[in-house]
Structure formats: structure tokens, C-alpha cells
Design a protein around this motif. Structure first.
Motif, PDB file in Angstrom:
ATOM      1  N   THR A  40       5.377 -11.361 -16.037  1.00 55.37           N
ATOM      2  CA  THR A  40       6.181 -11.974 -16.035  1.00 55.37           C
ATOM      3  C   THR A  40       7.713 -10.815 -15.466  1.00 55.37           C
ATOM      4  O   THR A  40       7.319  -9.838 -14.816  1.00 55.37           O
ATOM      5  CB  THR A  40       6.859 -11.593 -17.613  1.00 55.37           C
ATOM      6  N   THR A  65       9.250 -28.016 -12.513  1.00 59.02           N
ATOM      7  CA  THR A  65       8.320 -26.144 -13.385  1.00 59.02           C
ATOM      8  C   THR A  65       8.285 -25.712 -11.430  1.00 59.02           C
ATOM      9  O   THR A  65       8.582 -24.552 -10.810  1.00 59.02           O
ATOM     10  CB  THR A  65       7.760 -25.928 -13.812  1.00 59.02           C
ATOM     11  N   PRO A  88      13.528 -11.348 -17.902  1.00 62.25           N
ATOM     12  CA  PRO A  88      13.066 -13.499 -18.163  1.00 62.25           C
ATOM     13  C   PRO A  88      13.213 -12.593 -20.395  1.00 62.25           C
ATOM     14  O   PRO A  88      13.602 -11.542 -20.367  1.00 62.25           O
ATOM     15  CB  PRO A  88      11.423 -13.425 -18.448  1.00 62.25           C
ATOM     16  N   LEU A  98      11.229 -15.743 -14.878  1.00 59.00           N
ATOM     17  CA  LEU A  98       9.178 -16.074 -14.630  1.00 59.00           C
ATOM     18  C   LEU A  98       8.946 -15.486 -15.785  1.00 59.00           C
ATOM     19  O   LEU A  98       9.101 -13.979 -16.632  1.00 59.00           O
ATOM     20  CB  LEU A  98       8.485 -15.869 -13.832  1.00 59.00           C
ATOM     21  N   HIS A 118      12.185 -20.345 -18.612  1.00 58.39           N
ATOM     22  CA  HIS A 118      12.449 -19.559 -17.544  1.00 58.39           C
ATOM     23  C   HIS A 118      13.329 -20.131 -17.071  1.00 58.39           C
ATOM     24  O   HIS A 118      14.245 -20.657 -17.980  1.00 58.39           O
ATOM     25  CB  HIS A 118      11.947 -20.933 -16.593  1.00 58.39           C
ATOM     26  N   SER A 159       1.518 -20.436 -17.221  1.00 52.52           N
ATOM     27  CA  SER A 159       2.472 -19.948 -18.034  1.00 52.52           C
ATOM     28  C   SER A 159       1.883 -20.563 -19.458  1.00 52.52           C
ATOM     29  O   SER A 159       0.876 -21.058 -19.385  1.00 52.52           O
ATOM     30  CB  SER A 159       3.619 -20.155 -17.726  1.00 52.52           C
TER      31      SER A 159
END
Lengths: 261, 261
Positions: B212, A152, B194, B115, B122, A163
Motif C-alpha cells: 500500500t 481497477t 490510503p 493504493l 483505492h 489486493s
């Protein structure tokens, strides 16, 4: 690992064409793999009835890293870690192969198009790595989590901690990591401008018509686009910084390589 | 060729993971191969004594095209043409394989990093093509010349006629073209933002911390850099136009794909 370690040149990994472009030291080979946005993975699936053996190539995300376990008996050496779905064929083959599945991993960064007088002398500036290794499905929970973070963050720096982590049990179950023991590896690279034939360079009339030089190439990251579900007002600095730095670095690097004597 | 032709879905080419992302129509598969700056070619070299069969991947230049011969008996159908040195191992293997060497050709265009809230969700936006085919060394002089022009112009539009052509006898001797009869092929693609888990989307506190969205990615061409030997004062318009158009197209395409619902 010491930086001066190199891969032994064997029939398997030796750069055959343009031998002087070959690179065998660990760090440079590993850096190419980790700098590439994607790696390309080839394996031989079980042959279909009466058919030729076609290899398969899949684009995947992966990274090279060295896992240092708390256990003092374990050896710390660099491996390639590849990320996929637990249900994927390659992952299941990695689980079934007792000594590991024989695979090839290739990563290439294109740095420029090299325009010479004659099509024959056209070339590309590039850095390319090829790794041969035995892939096994990774089962150790600690190393799996470490590898997920490695992959990642190798793709998007600092993203893991920024995240929702740790992964849930079902996320862990659905994610497979292949750990690849490196058998041999090499890299190949080219930089600089065109190399034309002496005879062509003597043809002044023709040279006045044919432009020669390099068009640099790099992977560019665009402005981050927030998802409709996003609740964070400002794009975080680790994302904007990544975009800016990556663009600045890859762009200037492509120009540097074009000007390489 | 008619645009509605598709590759039959077989055990060899079927997209196994995320099946709805699979693409089988000829034009879309071929367009991905031709839009990629490089293709990745896997083959199985003669096995080394007592060793596992490792496939090899090499990055190469190539293009898909349909050669229409003057001979009325010849069938005109799309083939992949790969360019290399006559001395290269793969080319020699293509010359020795009577029914063609079983190879896999893969090309991937990365369009963005996706993201999501959790590393598990992801993803990447991409277009990827995989072609299985039998490769043979091309010997027909007319088709060889046509293929060299196809590959050169597929990489740099209009470059062939704007360079010193035709190739000399020794250039032709040193250049090998593999002609690949396509056995099966498929493509796979993803676009959009996403897709997060419902449970994560309910966690408002977490969502205020985790940005995101999509970071678009495209291959950028830089300012052309003239070689020290270049005698053409101004960069020709077919080069500057290519650089501008390619950048404009790939950049806006990556943003469009990020915004794909």
C-alpha cells in the motif's frame, strides 16, 4: 469485436473543426478512453427553479470493455463502465432513468505544446475522445464485479488480484457502477510540428528571434511511496514495472508524435 | 481581488460527496483552472429532432483573469476566457445567446494513485475545479487582445512577447474568445495516503501480501524539439526555464501531496 468497425458520422458526433483530424473507428476511440487516467462526464441535473439548464462535468474513473456473460442470449458489445459511490447524484440519476441517462464522456491525452511563429498558429498535440451514451445503474452482480476489476486494472495493471479481494458485502453495497450504452462516439487528434503562414516564413529577421518547435508533454509516474501502514518490504514488480513501462511509453510516444511529419 | 472571497454554497456548486474535500475560495478555485493544461467545457447544443438532450464536452484552452479597462465605469472581476475558432459551434452559440450560454468548465490535476489494501479503498490524489457560468462571445477589441495574451502566457509563460505579435487582421477575425461570467464555482481535492478499514488493518497475513502507498503523478514536459523551420540556434531561456521549473514544481508537489498527513 472486429477492428474495422467504425462509428457512423452523424450531426451528434461529427468532428466539425479540422475534419481530417477526426477518428471514428471503435478501437482507436476506445483506446484513448482507456489510456486516459481520468474521464470527464457531463450530464444535465434536474433543473433548478427558474434557472438555466447548466450541464455538470465530473472527473471520474472508467473504462471501456466487453462483458461476455455465461448466458447465451446476452449480446457482447463494448460499453463504458463508470465507477462511483452509490450515494452519488449521478449514480442515483442512472438508477432512476428508465431508458438511461443521456451523458457525454470525454477523455484527452495531451502530447505536446506546439510553438509557432505567431500565437495564432500555436497548437497542441493531443488525442481526444468524446462518447455519447445512455447510462444506467448496473445491477447484475457478476457484471458489476467484472466491471470493478476492469476499472481497477485499467488504472493500475494487475492490481485487483494483488489486493484484498473479493469485496465485502458492504463494499459492494457502497459501490455503484454506471453502464453506458454507446450511442455515438468520435476522436480527434493532432501530431507534428508547427504550421506557419507562408508570409511569416518569409520574414527571415523575425524568424531569427522566434523559436519554433514542440515541447513534448506526458503524464509521469513518480517513485512509489509506501504508506506508514505498509508491511510489504519491497515494492512489488507489477507496480515498479507499471511505473517504468508507463513512463517509457508515454515519454517516447510524446516525442514520436512531436516528430510526426 | 481580495483573497478571502468565497463562492456561496448553493444547490448548484456544493460538493456533495466527501463534503470536507470541498473548496470554495476564489483564489484556490481559480488557481486550479489556471494550473491545468486543458479545461473541459460542457454545453447543451440545440436538441436534435426527437432525441434526448445530450450535453457535449470539448477540451479547450482557457484561463481565468481580471481585465481592467481604461473605462472607469467598468467592473473589474475575474472571468473565464476560452479560446477557439470563430467558426466553431460553441463560439457561434455564444454569439447568439443574448444573456450568455449556460456552460460548465472543469479542470482536474491528477497528483497520484492511492493504493489501499482493498480495491474499494483505492483513491486518487487530485485537485479539481468546476465552474458554472454564462458564456458570451467577446467583442471588445482591447479585451480580446488582452485575453489572447492571457491564455497564451498562461499556457507558455512569456510566449506572447516572444512571438510574432500583434496578430494580423485576419488572425483576429479567425479567433474567437468566449468570456464567461462566473455564476458559481467550487473545487475538490484529496491528498495523502490510503485510508484502510480497521478490520483489514488487523489482518496481518493479508497485509504482508498487499503493498500500500501512493504512486505520485505529474505532467512532465520533455526536451524542446526545434521545428525544421526554426532559425533560433539555442532554445531560449524562457522556454528552458519553463520546462525545468514546471517539472521541478509539479514533481515535488505530487510527492508533497502523497506525504500530506
Amino acid at each position: 469485436m472486429a477492428t474495422e468497425e467504425t462509428y457512423a458520422q452523424t450531426a451528434q458526433n461529427k468532428v466539425r473543426r479540422y475534419g481530417p483530424r477526426g477518428v471514428y473507428d471503435h478501437d482507436r476511440v476506445h483506446n484513448i478512453v482507456n489510456a486516459a487516467s481520468l474521464v470527464h462526464v457531463a450530464f444535465n441535473p434536474p433543473p433548478l427553479d427558474g434557472e438555466d439548464q447548466f450541464p455538470v462535468i465530473l472527473p471520474m474513473l472508467g473504462a471501456i470493455g466487453t462483458f461476455v456473460s455465461a448466458s447465451p442470449s446476452s449480446e457482447a458489445e463494448p460499453h463504458v463502465y463508470l465507477h462511483g459511490s452509490s450515494a452519488a447524484r449521478l449514480m442515483r440519476m442512472g438508477a432512476d432513468a428508465p431508458t438511461g441517462l443521456a451523458i457525454c464522456i470525454e477523455a484527452t491525452l495531451l502530447d505536446g505544446y506546439v510553438l509557432a511563429l505567431t500565437p495564432f498558429s500555436h497548437s497542441c498535440n493531443y488525442r481526444s475522445a468524446v462518447v455519447f451514451g445512455n447510462a444506467r445503474l448496473l445491477t447484475d452482480a457478476e457484471e458489476r464485479l467484472w466491471a470493478m476489476e476492469l476499472i481497477t486494472n485499467n488504472t493500475i495493471p494487475d492490481r485487483w488480484a494483488n489486493s484484498r479481494v473479493p469485496p465485502t458485502k458492504s463494499e459492494l453495497t457502497a459501490t455503484a457502477i454506471l453502464k453506458v450504452r454507446i450511442v455515438s462516439a468520435s476522436a480527434k487528434q493532432r501530431a507534428g510540428g508547427p504550421h506557419d503562414d507562408r508570409k511569416d516564413l518569409k520574414d527571415g529577421e523575425m524568424r531569427k528571434k522566434v523559436w519554433t518547435g514542440v515541447v513534448p508533454v506526458h503524464e509521469a509516474l513518480g517513485e512509489p511511496i509506501a504508506s506508514p501502514d505498509n508491511l510489504v518490504e519491497k515494492v512489488p514488480s507489477y507496480v515498479t514495472g507499471w511505473v517504468e513501462q508507463a513512463n517509457e511509453m508515454t515519454k517516447s510516444h510524446a516525442v514520436e508524435r512531436a516528430n510526426d511529419p
